[in-house]
Design an enzyme around this catalytic site. Sequence first.
Site, PDB file in Angstrom:
ATOM      1  N   CYS A  71       0.959  -1.189   0.051  1.00 29.15           N
ATOM      2  CA  CYS A  71       0.115  -0.055   0.045  1.00 29.15           C
ATOM      3  C   CYS A  71       0.851   1.260  -0.039  1.00 29.15           C
ATOM      4  O   CYS A  71       1.719   1.235   0.753  1.00 29.15           O
ATOM      5  CB  CYS A  71      -0.861  -0.019   1.295  1.00 29.15           C
ATOM      6  SG  CYS A  71      -1.627   1.729   1.527  1.00 29.15           S
ATOM      7  N   CYS A  77      -0.747   6.407   7.001  1.00 29.42           N
ATOM      8  CA  CYS A  77      -1.979   5.969   7.431  1.00 29.42           C
ATOM      9  C   CYS A  77      -1.945   5.266   8.958  1.00 29.42           C
ATOM     10  O   CYS A  77      -2.676   5.745   9.505  1.00 29.42           O
ATOM     11  CB  CYS A  77      -2.794   4.903   6.562  1.00 29.42           C
ATOM     12  SG  CYS A  77      -4.035   3.967   7.299  1.00 29.42           S
ATOM     13  N   CYS A  80      -2.368  -0.116   9.320  1.00 32.45           N
ATOM     14  CA  CYS A  80      -1.406  -1.187   8.915  1.00 32.45           C
ATOM     15  C   CYS A  80      -0.188  -1.256   9.871  1.00 32.45           C
ATOM     16  O   CYS A  80       1.000  -0.444   9.137  1.00 32.45           O
ATOM     17  CB  CYS A  80      -1.095  -1.668   7.627  1.00 32.45           C
ATOM     18  SG  CYS A  80      -2.687  -2.178   6.685  1.00 32.45           S
ATOM     19  N   GLU A 336     -24.217 -10.894  28.049  1.00 24.29           N
ATOM     20  CA  GLU A 336     -23.178  -9.465  27.105  1.00 24.29           C
ATOM     21  C   GLU A 336     -23.938  -8.315  28.026  1.00 24.29           C
ATOM     22  O   GLU A 336     -25.144  -8.151  28.280  1.00 24.29           O
ATOM     23  CB  GLU A 336     -23.914  -9.763  25.702  1.00 24.29           C
ATOM     24  CG  GLU A 336     -23.624  -8.477  24.921  1.00 24.29           C
ATOM     25  CD  GLU A 336     -22.301  -7.975  25.003  1.00 24.29           C
ATOM     26  OE1 GLU A 336     -21.408  -8.850  24.598  1.00 24.29           O
ATOM     27  OE2 GLU A 336     -21.849  -6.740  25.011  1.00 24.29           O
ATOM     28  N   CYS A 419      -8.371 -11.977  22.964  1.00 26.85           N
ATOM     29  CA  CYS A 419      -7.580 -10.932  21.947  1.00 26.85           C
ATOM     30  C   CYS A 419      -6.595 -10.289  22.532  1.00 26.85           C
ATOM     31  O   CYS A 419      -5.812  -9.414  22.076  1.00 26.85           O
ATOM     32  CB  CYS A 419      -8.588  -9.879  21.402  1.00 26.85           C
ATOM     33  SG  CYS A 419      -9.309  -9.047  22.702  1.00 26.85           S
TER      34      CYS A 419
HETATM   35  N1  SAH Z   1     -18.216 -13.322  21.313  1.00 23.67           N
HETATM   36  C1  SAH Z   1     -18.468 -12.157  20.522  1.00 23.67           C
HETATM   37  C2  SAH Z   1     -17.974 -10.835  21.250  1.00 23.67           C
HETATM   38  C3  SAH Z   1     -16.719 -10.728  21.724  1.00 23.67           C
HETATM   39  S1  SAH Z   1     -16.141  -9.061  22.057  1.00 23.67           S
HETATM   40  C4  SAH Z   1     -18.156 -12.488  19.140  1.00 23.67           C
HETATM   41  O1  SAH Z   1     -17.293 -13.209  19.007  1.00 23.67           O
HETATM   42  O2  SAH Z   1     -18.640 -11.702  18.287  1.00 23.67           O
HETATM   43  C5  SAH Z   1     -16.229  -8.903  23.634  1.00 23.67           C
HETATM   44  C6  SAH Z   1     -17.683  -8.517  24.109  1.00 23.67           C
HETATM   45  O3  SAH Z   1     -17.778  -8.313  25.498  1.00 23.67           O
HETATM   46  C7  SAH Z   1     -18.171  -7.155  23.655  1.00 23.67           C
HETATM   47  O4  SAH Z   1     -19.473  -7.626  22.907  1.00 23.67           O
HETATM   48  C8  SAH Z   1     -18.337  -6.227  24.925  1.00 23.67           C
HETATM   49  O5  SAH Z   1     -19.639  -5.612  24.583  1.00 23.67           O
HETATM   50  C9  SAH Z   1     -18.599  -7.206  25.938  1.00 23.67           C
HETATM   51  N2  SAH Z   1     -18.287  -7.077  27.313  1.00 23.67           N
HETATM   52  C10 SAH Z   1     -17.508  -6.226  27.773  1.00 23.67           C
HETATM   53  N3  SAH Z   1     -17.413  -6.196  29.078  1.00 23.67           N
HETATM   54  C11 SAH Z   1     -18.372  -7.082  29.481  1.00 23.67           C
HETATM   55  C12 SAH Z   1     -18.629  -7.503  30.561  1.00 23.67           C
HETATM   56  N4  SAH Z   1     -18.086  -7.175  31.859  1.00 23.67           N
HETATM   57  N5  SAH Z   1     -19.604  -8.469  30.856  1.00 23.67           N
HETATM   58  C13 SAH Z   1     -20.113  -8.900  29.812  1.00 23.67           C
HETATM   59  N6  SAH Z   1     -19.707  -8.578  28.526  1.00 23.67           N
HETATM   60  C14 SAH Z   1     -18.807  -7.669  28.385  1.00 23.67           C
END
Ligand code: SAH
Length: 464
Positions: A71, A77, A80, A336, A419
């Site tokens: 790129c 940017c 990346c 969630e 992550c």
């Molecule tokens: N498993 C899902 C999302 C993972 S990202 C997927 O794969 O798409 C992490 C998620 O945790 C987000 O949606 C965020 O809003 C949520 N989150 C953050 N802190 C939290 C908490 N204390 N209790 C429950 N959910 C939470």
Amino acid sequence: MNKNEIVTVTIEDIGVGGEGIGKIDGYTLFVKDTVIGDVVEVKIMKAKKHYGYARLMKILTPSPNRITPPCPVARQCGGCQIQAMSYEEQLRFKQNKVKNNLIRLGGFAEERIETIMEPICGMEHPFHYRNKAQFPIGQDKEGNPVAGFYAGRTHQIISNLDCMLGVEENEKILQILLAFMKKYHLSAYDEQTQRGLFRHVLIRYGFTTKEIMVCFVVNGNRIPHEEELVAELMTISGMTSISLSVNRENTNVIMGKEIRVLAGQAYITDYIGNVKYQISPLSFYQVNPVQTEKLYGYALEYAGLSGGETVWDLYCGIGTISLFLAQKAKQVYGVEIVPQAVEDARKNAKLNEMGNAEFYVGKAEEVLPEYYASYEREHKGETAHADVIVVDPPRKGCEESLLRTMVDMKPERIVYVSCDSATLARDLKYLCGEGYQLEKVQAVDMFPMTVHVECVVLMSKVQN
Ligand code: SAH
């Protein structure tokens, strides 16, 4: 070291933001745009007592793993962080990062990690993988509308219509918008004066269904001559949803709260594996569908389901992993914190006719302990049990109180999707002290060209 001094340094490591790290007589220097193995001439920009920040001036000897970034605006940017690293080296770097964190922070033996860790799952084609793009709209010096990306850490827009991480449809859509803005002299939003109409364009693309969504974020209630813009966009094959998001606030938050459909429907549909999801402009959805399917595939495999299990999916977002698991489990409970995400999760469960997935809104570290306590009260001292617990927390990992309740529920298996391998290692260490053992580790490259790395881990209960 002093400010403005020019020195030569060898890059030996990469920091959390992708910056190269080198040492001169024990003094640490952070240098952006460098690759492990580079010998570089740098200028000190900021000198602290034990470390400093320097700017790359000249590459004296390039690392054997350095490549010319495909790129042309990669360096400006900043999106990346490691495009100048060959893809093989990126994968090596990520695999090592996970491995080293597990050893250093998790206290696991190197030999054990090397035995159980599978090679990282990389992409065959590590570009054009993102199904979502948000382009800011601005003006160049001549007053022409531009779309592109903010230059690293600033709000200056660099024109770039075909980001190499996005899909090729983006460019056509942006060209139509920019020509339309020019034709009718429509303005771009200016953060300083808070005037002007167009702020951002959100584009989403269903990799499986080929459906396209465009959402214009504007500082106003409507777009003048909007029928003409919409009609032209509708000629693009796959265009399914065109909407307007009104955002009149002085804020860094991109999307406004109110969404109005201009043409087509309010959402696009896409699949991960056999599970169908409806995605609206405000929904959270994984951005790399190809790797997401692999990641969830590992999670499902590690869960080891045969149909009779009770499974908890903590931090479930819009229920993506929950529904993947519900295909093979007796009952899945998702937790969630974001209420809209839970609404989407319930909608997606219905859409897939999965009656065995139920969702709770709240903090995992509150919902699960409360569930456990009330179960005990209602069942005369008998405790709640889960066969499998899956967690996918944000970067900061799980609270200890949650890990405690998870252990109390005595699941046979815990599947940890992470992550951030540093907090993962910390949490695994806790679980290992509470009767669980590490069985499998699989890193997945969800975000090629960036320093981020995702992994899936299987822990099992030690039999006693
Ligand atoms: N498993 C899902 C999302 C993972 S990202 C997927 O794969 O798409 C992490 C998620 O945790 C987000 O949606 C965020 O809003 C949520 N989150 C953050 N802190 C939290 C908490 N204390 N209790 C429950 N959910 C939470």
